[in-house]
Design an enzyme around this catalytic site. Structure first.
Site, short mmCIF file in Angstrom:
data_model
loop_
_atom_site.label_atom_id
_atom_site.label_comp_id
_atom_site.label_asym_id
_atom_site.label_seq_id
_atom_site.Cartn_x
_atom_site.Cartn_y
_atom_site.Cartn_z
N LYS A 208 21.72 17.19 4.42
CA LYS A 208 23.02 16.65 4.74
C LYS A 208 24.05 17.55 5.36
CE LYS A 208 24.90 14.02 1.50
NZ LYS A 208 25.49 13.44 0.19
N GLU A 214 16.34 26.72 1.74
CA GLU A 214 15.02 26.49 2.00
C GLU A 214 14.70 25.63 3.11
OE1 GLU A 214 15.97 26.88 -2.60
OE2 GLU A 214 16.90 25.89 -0.91
N GLY A 269 21.23 12.93 -3.67
CA GLY A 269 20.09 13.49 -3.22
C GLY A 269 18.79 12.44 -4.08
N ARG A 270 18.71 12.46 -5.24
CA ARG A 270 17.74 11.93 -6.03
C ARG A 270 18.01 10.27 -5.82
NH1 ARG A 270 21.22 14.68 -9.00
NH2 ARG A 270 22.44 13.66 -10.56
N GLU A 355 17.54 15.79 -13.79
CA GLU A 355 18.85 16.25 -12.74
C GLU A 355 19.86 15.39 -13.25
OE1 GLU A 355 18.42 18.57 -8.93
OE2 GLU A 355 19.38 16.54 -8.45
N HIS A 386 -8.29 12.48 -20.20
CA HIS A 386 -9.49 13.44 -20.40
C HIS A 386 -8.78 14.90 -20.34
CE1 HIS A 386 -12.91 10.82 -20.30
NE2 HIS A 386 -12.24 10.25 -19.66
N LYS A 511 20.66 29.44 -7.49
CA LYS A 511 20.86 29.66 -5.88
C LYS A 511 21.73 30.63 -5.31
CE LYS A 511 21.77 25.16 -4.73
NZ LYS A 511 21.76 23.98 -3.85
#
Length: 555
Positions: A208, A214, A269-270, A355, A386, A511
């Protein structure tokens, strides 16, 4: 009484008392006392069948949970979100992911401005671009069409598109390659482009602000790779597009701002996979299927907004999750999709749920005295059977489960002995829910002829809660309904817990500290460190390992 006093509400205390009563009952007894329970405690809407009869609740518990929701004014919270109130209190923002899938004739206001036309303007631009790329009309710097798409983002700018592209792979263009880069670890980028032709590769940079560390690190790695391969800085304009609102930064990078697709600060964002962040998804499945997914989201939005609480899927899911976390003491939820295409769905839900509701203070800043935000995790069935199902069945932790299955496979494969492998898959889904609920008593084990010494090992306590979600087929519409179901269930819990489900301050501290640490790691001479002794030692050890110093110099 302030909103912080959740546990003092009479509705909460009534639930606690009733929980004490229900804890003496087993699901075997609840089903035996109500032969129609499995049909009664189930509801269906917008193509999803939700069976919650294997949850450890009865009618009174459900009534009390709905009463708690009313006491916390859940209807008012729902209305506030849909009308664009700034319910993200700590950032003073509206929360309007529902506007991303609203039809053209809807009207949703933010500060007096109708945002629906803005949403559809971006969707129309995305559609035109997707059509150009998919048809081959969009050419790269050397005149070749794009056959590879690499989306660069992190968190909400990555997890949703990754999940959606995998979930809808059966609808995707088989002659195109779609990959995703999120980790700042250089291996992620190197592996994503290892076998790609730069002349046929399009990068989508999702940030944004166009400052996410990153994402920008990976974007610059991609830019360098592209320019080195194509030999011209001007290639960037034909091989990069941006999902951002920072026009100046996008232009500085070399991307034509005509190929910048925006979104808004009222989209978290999510909650953004159905915004321009989903451009990679639209490129993969095409605009028509993308809009079908949006229609699924919207159908669940309208159901959530209007259905009575006793038949409202997100409300029921949210309240049952709250019951399990706050009254039965369950710290986690296992999401178990019996559909290989949904293998990334649990990872997507981890961000969506944790979050959102991983908060320790209420909206007015008071510390909570009740559990919030259970841990979400899971794997596709039957793989998990399993692996970790042993702990779910016979371990000491109570782990509620969400089973997700579909009536029709996207890839029918004949099974050994006749039928279809999908029948075997769903047989396992149904059997696991039954086994968790009812278990196997010591008497049943003995009657099978089991030696007495092994009886305790082969006994299953049961009484382990689960819900089952069934749909006809994993279509784009169905995926939209499924994601919106979890989005709104998260909202329900956050409203009752009185927390801000739409900020994420918890990601900031690490961060911020990393900015200091990176300077110390790359300093040309030994830096003066002022951290704790562990952090100082780790910085020194890393610098020594990186520089290949002899062991004697690493101490």
């Amino acid at each position: 009484m302030s909103r912080a006093d959740l546990t003092l509400l009479p509705e909460w205390q009534a639930l606690q008392q009733h929980c004490n009563h229900l804890e003496t009952l087993h699901l075997r007894e609840l089903f035996a006392a109500d032969p129609k329970r499995g049909e009664r405690l189930a509801t269906e809407a917008v193509g999803l069948y939700f069976d919650y009869s294997k949850q450890r609740v009865d009618d009174e518990a459900l009534r009390l949970l709905r009463a708690l929701a009313q006491a916390r004014d859940l209807p008012g919270h729902i209305a506030a979100m849909f009308r664009g109130d700034k319910i993200n209190a700590t950032e003073n923002r509206a929360v309007l992911h529902v506007a991303l899938r609203a039809p053209r004739d809807a009207h949703i206001l933010v500060d007096g401005h109708d945002v629906v036309p803005d949403v559809h303007a971006v969707l129309d631009r995305m559609t035109a671009f997707a059509d150009a790329v998919r048809s081959g009309a969009w050419k790269g710097h050397s005149g070749k069409p794009m056959r590879n798409v690499v989306s660069i983002g992190i968190g909400g700018s990555d997890l949703g598109p990754v999940m959606a592209c995998e979930a809808l792979r059966d609808y995707s263009r088989s002659d195109m390659t779609f990959r995703f880069v999120s980790n700042v670890d250089g291996t992620d980028f190197a592996e994503a482009v290892r076998d790609l032709d730069a002349a046929e590769t399009l990068f989508i940079v999702c940030s944004k602000t166009f400052t996410t560390l990153e994402t920008l690190s990976n974007a610059h790695a991609a830019r360098a790779w592209c320019v080195a391969a194509l030999g011209d800085e001007r290639a960037v304009a034909k091989h990069f597009v941006a999902v951002s609102t920072a026009a100046a930064e996008v232009e500085k990078f070399g991307i034509d701002t005509a190929q910048m697709f925006g979104f808004w600060d009222w989209v978290g964002g999510r909650y953004s996979m159905d915004s321009a962040i989903g451009l990679s998804t639209m490129l993969a499945i095409g605009p028509e299927h993308f809009r079908a997914m949006l229609a699924g989201f919207h159908a669940m939005d309208e159901h959530f907004r209007s259905a009575p609480f006793e038949r409202n899927l997100p409300v029921l899911m949210g309240l049952l999750g709250l019951w399990n976390a706050n009254f039965l003491g369950a710290a986690t939820v296992a999401v178990l999709p019996y559909e290989q295409y949904l293998k990334r769905f649990p990872a997507y839900l981890q961000q969506l749920t944790m979050e959102s509701n991983g908060k320790h203070v209420t909206l007015d800043g008071a510390h909570v005295d009740y559990a919030t935000g259970p841990i979400y995790w899971g794997e596709p069935g039957t793989n998990g059977q399993h692996s970790f199902y042993q702990l779910i069945h016979q371990g000491t932790h109570l782990i509620p489960c969400d089973f997700i299955g579909f009536g029709q496979p996207l890839q029918p494969v004949p099974a050994q002995g006749g039928g279809d492998q999908h029948d075997l898959l769903i047989a396992n889904l149904i059997a696991q829910g039954e086994a968790l609920a009812f278990g196997k008593t010591a008497e049943q084990v003995r009657n099978e002829g089991t030696p007495e010494a092994l009886v305790p090992h082969r006994t299953f306590e049961g009484n382990r809660p689960s819900s089952t979600i069934l749909a006809e087929r994993l279509t784009p519409f169905a995926l939209g309904t499924l994601v919106a179901l979890y989005e709104h269930s998260v909202f329900v819990q956050g409203a009752i817990w009185d927390i801000d489900s739409f900020d994420q301050w918890g990601v900031e501290l690490g961060k911020q500290l990393a900015k200091t640490t990176i300077a110390e790691l790359v300093a040309p001479t030994e830096p003066k460190l002022a951290h704790d002794s562990s952090t100082n030692a780790l910085i020194r050890r890393y610098r020594a390992l990186r520089d290949g110093k002899p062991t004697s110099e690493r101490a």
